[in-house]
Scaffold this motif. Structure first.
Motif, PDB file in Angstrom:
ATOM      1  N   VAL A 110       1.055  -1.109  -0.001  1.00  0.00           N
ATOM      2  CA  VAL A 110       0.095   0.144   0.187  1.00  0.00           C
ATOM      3  C   VAL A 110       0.479   1.331   0.404  1.00  0.00           C
ATOM      4  N   VAL A 111       0.467   2.025  -1.408  1.00  0.00           N
ATOM      5  CA  VAL A 111       0.705   3.467  -0.554  1.00  0.00           C
ATOM      6  C   VAL A 111       0.095   4.502  -0.601  1.00  0.00           C
ATOM      7  N   ALA A 112      -0.124   4.952   0.307  1.00  0.00           N
ATOM      8  CA  ALA A 112      -1.057   6.737   0.773  1.00  0.00           C
ATOM      9  C   ALA A 112      -0.960   7.014   1.845  1.00  0.00           C
ATOM     10  N   PRO A 113      -1.810   8.005   1.444  1.00  0.00           N
ATOM     11  CA  PRO A 113      -1.265   8.599   2.515  1.00  0.00           C
ATOM     12  C   PRO A 113      -1.519   8.479   4.421  1.00  0.00           C
ATOM     13  N   ILE A 114      -0.661   8.606   5.372  1.00  0.00           N
ATOM     14  CA  ILE A 114      -0.014   7.469   6.648  1.00  0.00           C
ATOM     15  C   ILE A 114      -2.248   6.941   6.885  1.00  0.00           C
ATOM     16  N   MET A 115      -3.303   8.272   7.002  1.00  0.00           N
ATOM     17  CA  MET A 115      -4.102   7.791   7.497  1.00  0.00           C
ATOM     18  C   MET A 115      -4.743   6.451   6.961  1.00  0.00           C
ATOM     19  N   GLU A 116      -5.357   6.552   5.388  1.00  0.00           N
ATOM     20  CA  GLU A 116      -5.845   5.382   5.085  1.00  0.00           C
ATOM     21  C   GLU A 116      -5.438   4.721   5.538  1.00  0.00           C
ATOM     22  N   ALA A 117      -3.865   4.354   5.074  1.00  0.00           N
ATOM     23  CA  ALA A 117      -2.800   3.538   4.471  1.00  0.00           C
ATOM     24  C   ALA A 117      -3.388   2.701   6.256  1.00  0.00           C
ATOM     25  N   GLN A 118      -2.738   2.932   7.469  1.00  0.00           N
ATOM     26  CA  GLN A 118      -3.429   3.095   8.437  1.00  0.00           C
ATOM     27  C   GLN A 118      -5.035   1.488   8.617  1.00  0.00           C
ATOM     28  N   LEU A 119      -5.586   2.469   8.327  1.00  0.00           N
ATOM     29  CA  LEU A 119      -6.852   2.351   8.525  1.00  0.00           C
ATOM     30  C   LEU A 119      -7.221   0.765   7.829  1.00  0.00           C
ATOM     31  N   ILE A 120      -7.012   1.080   6.838  1.00  0.00           N
ATOM     32  CA  ILE A 120      -7.489  -0.946   6.200  1.00  0.00           C
ATOM     33  C   ILE A 120      -6.292  -1.915   6.387  1.00  0.00           C
ATOM     34  N   GLU A 121      -5.257  -1.632   7.484  1.00  0.00           N
ATOM     35  CA  GLU A 121      -4.545  -2.714   7.519  1.00  0.00           C
ATOM     36  C   GLU A 121      -5.024  -4.066   7.959  1.00  0.00           C
ATOM     37  N   THR A 122      -5.971  -3.717   9.151  1.00  0.00           N
ATOM     38  CA  THR A 122      -6.868  -4.875   9.668  1.00  0.00           C
ATOM     39  C   THR A 122      -7.748  -5.741   8.668  1.00  0.00           C
ATOM     40  N   ALA A 123      -8.590  -5.142   7.942  1.00  0.00           N
ATOM     41  CA  ALA A 123      -9.047  -6.125   7.027  1.00  0.00           C
ATOM     42  C   ALA A 123      -8.285  -6.745   6.008  1.00  0.00           C
ATOM     43  N   ILE A 124      -7.407  -5.998   4.857  1.00  0.00           N
ATOM     44  CA  ILE A 124      -6.462  -6.113   4.463  1.00  0.00           C
ATOM     45  C   ILE A 124      -5.564  -7.850   4.991  1.00  0.00           C
ATOM     46  N   LEU A 125      -4.965  -7.703   5.695  1.00  0.00           N
ATOM     47  CA  LEU A 125      -4.989  -8.231   6.777  1.00  0.00           C
ATOM     48  C   LEU A 125      -5.370 -10.212   6.945  1.00  0.00           C
ATOM     49  N   ASN A 126      -6.794  -9.861   7.897  1.00  0.00           N
ATOM     50  CA  ASN A 126      -7.955 -10.436   7.266  1.00  0.00           C
ATOM     51  C   ASN A 126      -7.934 -11.070   6.207  1.00  0.00           C
ATOM     52  N   ILE A 127      -8.706 -11.080   5.599  1.00  0.00           N
ATOM     53  CA  ILE A 127      -8.455 -11.024   3.887  1.00  0.00           C
ATOM     54  C   ILE A 127      -7.807 -12.272   3.230  1.00  0.00           C
ATOM     55  N   ILE A 128      -6.690 -11.937   3.344  1.00  0.00           N
ATOM     56  CA  ILE A 128      -5.307 -12.115   2.810  1.00  0.00           C
ATOM     57  C   ILE A 128      -5.020 -13.710   3.921  1.00  0.00           C
ATOM     58  N   ASN A 129      -5.201 -13.048   4.420  1.00  0.00           N
ATOM     59  CA  ASN A 129      -4.193 -14.453   5.600  1.00  0.00           C
ATOM     60  C   ASN A 129      -5.491 -15.373   5.544  1.00  0.00           C
ATOM     61  N   HIS A 130      -6.607 -15.230   5.384  1.00  0.00           N
ATOM     62  CA  HIS A 130      -7.280 -16.351   5.546  1.00  0.00           C
ATOM     63  C   HIS A 130      -7.242 -17.505   4.035  1.00  0.00           C
ATOM     64  N   GLN A 131      -7.804 -16.415   2.859  1.00  0.00           N
ATOM     65  CA  GLN A 131      -7.673 -16.743   1.765  1.00  0.00           C
ATOM     66  C   GLN A 131      -6.789 -17.676   1.507  1.00  0.00           C
ATOM     67  N   SER A 132      -5.231 -16.926   2.095  1.00  0.00           N
ATOM     68  CA  SER A 132      -4.164 -17.812   0.976  1.00  0.00           C
ATOM     69  C   SER A 132      -3.675 -18.651   1.918  1.00  0.00           C
ATOM     70  N   LEU A 133      -4.201 -18.596   3.277  1.00  0.00           N
ATOM     71  CA  LEU A 133      -3.881 -19.786   4.089  1.00  0.00           C
ATOM     72  C   LEU A 133      -4.977 -21.583   3.556  1.00  0.00           C
ATOM     73  N   ILE A 134      -5.959 -20.756   3.094  1.00  0.00           N
ATOM     74  CA  ILE A 134      -6.928 -22.209   2.560  1.00  0.00           C
ATOM     75  C   ILE A 134      -6.994 -22.534   0.855  1.00  0.00           C
ATOM     76  N   ALA A 135      -6.496 -21.712   0.409  1.00  0.00           N
ATOM     77  CA  ALA A 135      -5.512 -21.952  -0.327  1.00  0.00           C
ATOM     78  C   ALA A 135      -4.644 -22.680  -1.053  1.00  0.00           C
ATOM     79  N   THR A 136      -3.560 -22.563   0.281  1.00  0.00           N
ATOM     80  CA  THR A 136      -2.193 -23.007   0.020  1.00  0.00           C
ATOM     81  C   THR A 136      -2.612 -24.572   0.438  1.00  0.00           C
ATOM     82  N   LYS A 137      -3.196 -24.823   2.244  1.00  0.00           N
ATOM     83  CA  LYS A 137      -3.968 -26.185   2.061  1.00  0.00           C
ATOM     84  C   LYS A 137      -4.359 -26.656   1.376  1.00  0.00           C
ATOM     85  N   ALA A 138      -5.424 -26.275   0.283  1.00  0.00           N
ATOM     86  CA  ALA A 138      -5.888 -27.339  -0.572  1.00  0.00           C
ATOM     87  C   ALA A 138      -4.667 -27.874  -1.581  1.00  0.00           C
TER      88      ALA A 138
END
Lengths: 483, 483
Positions: A112-140
């Motif tokens: 993410v290359v963005a103003p810090i306020m925007e970049a900070q807000l989206i941390e958690t959801a991005i991690l939640n989504i990428i962490n979950h689906q990358s985990l299951i795709a790898t397992k599969a």
């Protein structure tokens, strides 16, 4: 998930920090990297997934009136900041590795290359989504690898960690190589094959197993798979199934696809016995499907014992990635833009492995030219430029004496990070899930078989360019000198 | 989750079976039980959770036009059946054990008494919801037990298995005893305390740690918790925090609540050293919060080593229940109504423990009168009636020689299953999550401490009434005689 407003799907501290930046008039452009430190499930690689949902999330970022009202009620945010939130939307850039790509530790999957306020807000959801689906795709991908070409069906909805885990998990499982899912909602949302036949309750709702089988075969004459373990697999289940198959054959109504499903007991023994019984009755093309607490290790072991299983239904241990239910993706600040320059930032740790890679970066994947197999990944600064007509010296960023020298034109290069959002506008169109699945299969073919082994696989090197390595070393030295 | 239509959140085979029942004109009233066979995470009990979301789901069951269109496109469902789905809604009864109750293996947590087509459709979503939330509530109760009275905060959203897993998981974690969550969406939806302060990126966005701490303290003068491990916990983090606390004290602006957070390293060592440094500077009321890969075992072990930690933030290992990421709830047909009578049905297995309990059932919880502690649970037929003024003989349903005799008036009885839906109408109002949390704490007090031990706990007995035991035995004998 699409219809929910996920703007508040964030950690509370992202909002308190945002208010902090707001009140201090800090809104520099910053760079945050999403990366992980260890491959999940003892794997030699991971499959990245979830980008389509990240895009949806970022596109739909808007604080609704009731969100603002809720935040106001917490009595920690002031009106100026709440007013800012009212008009909030994402204005920055996002780069990411396309879904279905094989990836390795320490490299940015998303930047993410963005103003810090925007970049900070989206941390958690991005991690939640990428962490979950990358985990299951790898397992599969591991389960599918173990099945050695036999189809694997995703059956885990009832044991998934909530509705999204079932639905997005099925999406990721298909990316990783499953042929489809039992989850109808996921099949509808992501245009996946919906799979399944009947449960024990179908059998138990009739007075006897044979009647239940007959009725099922009548109803579904194209694909008649009968579940044979409600009462006793070999004493009643398989014999009753054979009786029904004979009736169909005698009446000239043989289904195109037919067979049995085993859902308990010793699957090696039962499948061999069932195969023998089916073959002796002339049903050599009847398929045997197995389900029952499967994962990549059980499947590998059953195949090693020559189990006669044509198709696998995998539930709990895939949809939860049971032996390793989390993917350790993190989101770390790596640079702050001052004027035209990106000033590198680094998080320290006593553990060398946990020190982050500073700077605004990109990744080259290096392929061996002859085989097309992955040789290594090279993380460089975003403005470095490499071409394959020059010699390339690779070195391990921790054990720096480990060096590999690549001759010109013996390798090819590919940049992994592609633009997703530029100035807040989405510039990327996600392929369909079945297209990503095909791409992912090809991606896995770029790995040496040694990297795909289920246990103790060979690891692919992820190296730093000399420039990046120097910046990291300088920052470390500078910091320790300042103490 | 509430806003999504989850009607298609079901396994494909539920729909193929439904069509089977439809085409065979089968729509008898049946009984399905949700139960599980083993407590998760080596626990001596589980906490049931998720009922509020089951209620929402059942209330909102409607096939929308695009759902019907989608099912039609699969070319396996005929128009009569699709027409039936258009007008589908739930008309049956559901009974359940209230959320937050301690529960044990083999007893129905939820019972559906409904026409078979309806009861079949809702299997998957009910299991998905109950399995997920019961898992996380149970895990949370263990973590909170380990913390021995110190508050536990749920911090796992970024590692949860998708958005729902984070949001509903936080709900369940609070039911299990967490004081709140970092997840803002969950806090808003379920009226939970939203918790958190700042991350490493806050520190890294300033030129130095001290400035970052000062700015944070200025901004949040009521609760100033400073994260001290971005660079070096004891060499810079704690000293800089103390410097800021001194400045606040000197200027008469001491925050009401203040302290530090440790997020890496050896938490026992670092917390003791930090406590000493804070105390020596006169900040004896500064709190030390710890986070970093915690679970009940790590917390128990840190407390055993006298770590000076006042408050715990628990993420990944709680929100995924990492050592046991699935709750094995199943949904089994136990009776079919013919005329006025419920005819018991049973699924067999070579494993005695996997044979289901037949019949339309209810559960009595038996408490020791003097202590109020749980003595045992007794599963009976739904029309049996027990009162505590009579002697009660309990026996283990597998090791039947194990008997306990309760004298009249030495015990009290409570029926666990309460009506939730009657004739399709919801007759139950869910308490708020914080109310369920209070109830759950009281529920856990009804357990002997031996049942709450984290490893090798004592198990509570779940027995069958003599009548129910007899029916089960007769069905088994009858079946094996028929072979």
């Amino acid at each position: 998930m699409g219809k929910q407003n996920l703007t508040l799907l964030t950690d509370f501290y992202e909002l308190t920090m945002m208010q902090g930046y707001f009140n201090n008039n800090m809104n520099e452009i910053v760079v945050f990297d999403v990366f992980y430190r260890d491959n999940p499930c003892n794997s030699g690689y991971a499959i990245c997934a979830g980008l389509e949902q990240v895009i949806e999330y970022v596109k739909n970022l808007r604080f609704k009136d009731d969100d603002i009202e809720y935040l106001r009620s917490l009595k920690i945010f002031d009106e100026n900041f709440l007013n800012y939130l009212k008009n909030f939307h994402f204005t920055g850039d996002i780069y990411a590795i396309p879904e279905g790509t094989v990836v390795f530790p320490m490299e940015p999957l998303l930047k993410v290359v963005a103003p810090i306020m925007e970049a900070q807000l989206i941390e958690t959801a991005i991690l939640n989504i990428i962490n979950h689906q990358s985990l299951i795709a790898t397992k599969a991908s591991r389960v599918v690898y173990a099945a050695s070409g036999a189809p694997v069906m995703e059956f885990g909805l009832r044991r998934a960690q909530g509705p999204d885990a079932g639905t997005l998990g099925a999406r990721a499982a298909v990316i990783g190589g499953c042929i489809g899912t039992s989850n109808v909602l996921s099949a509808k949302l992501y245009d996946l094959p919906a799979l399944g036949t009947h449960a024990h309750s179908w059998i138990m709702s009739f007075d006897d197993e044979l009647t239940a089988f007959r009725k099922y075969a009548e109803l579904y004459p194209l694909n008649t798979t009968l579940l044979v373990d409600t009462y006793d697999t070999l004493r009643t289940g398989v014999p009753n199934a054979i009786k029904v198959f004979k009736e169909l054959r005698d009446s000239g109504k043989m289904p195109e696809k037919y067979g049995i499903r085993l859902d308990s007991g010793d699957l090696a023994y039962l499948s061999k016995m069932a195969r023998k019984m089916l073959d002796e009755a002339g049903f050599t093309d009847a398929t045997i499907t197995a389900s029952s607490d499967l994962d990549e290790y059980v499947i590998e072991s059953l195949i090693a014992q020559d189990a006669k299983i044509d198709s696998w239904g995998v539930g709990t241990k895939l949809i939860t990635s049971k032996d390793c239910p989390s993917f350790g993706g993190v989101y770390k600040l790596s640079a702050i833009k001052k004027g035209d320059k990106f000033i590198p930032r680094m998080k320290l740790s006593e553990n060398q492995w946990k020190i982050t890679n500073p700077g605004n970066k990109k990744i080259y994947r290096i392929y061996e030219k002859d085989s097309g197999k992955v040789k290594a990944d090279l993380i460089t600064l975003h403005d470095e430029h490499f071409t394959s007509d020059k010699p390339l010296l690779l070195f391990d960023p921790i054990a720096t004496w480990k060096k590999t020298y690549l001759k010109p034109n013996t390798y090819t290069l590919r940049e992994l990070l592609v633009p997703i959002f530029i100035n807040g506008k989405c510039v990327y169109t996600s392929p369909s899930v079945m297209e990503i699945r095909d791409y992912c299969a090809k991606e896995q073919d770029t790995l040496w078989d040694e990297c795909r082994r289920l246990t103790n696989p060979h690891n692919v090197y992820v190296d730093l360019s000399s420039k990046l390595y120097q910046i990291k070393t300088d920052l470390l030295n500078e910091y320790y000198a300042s103490l």
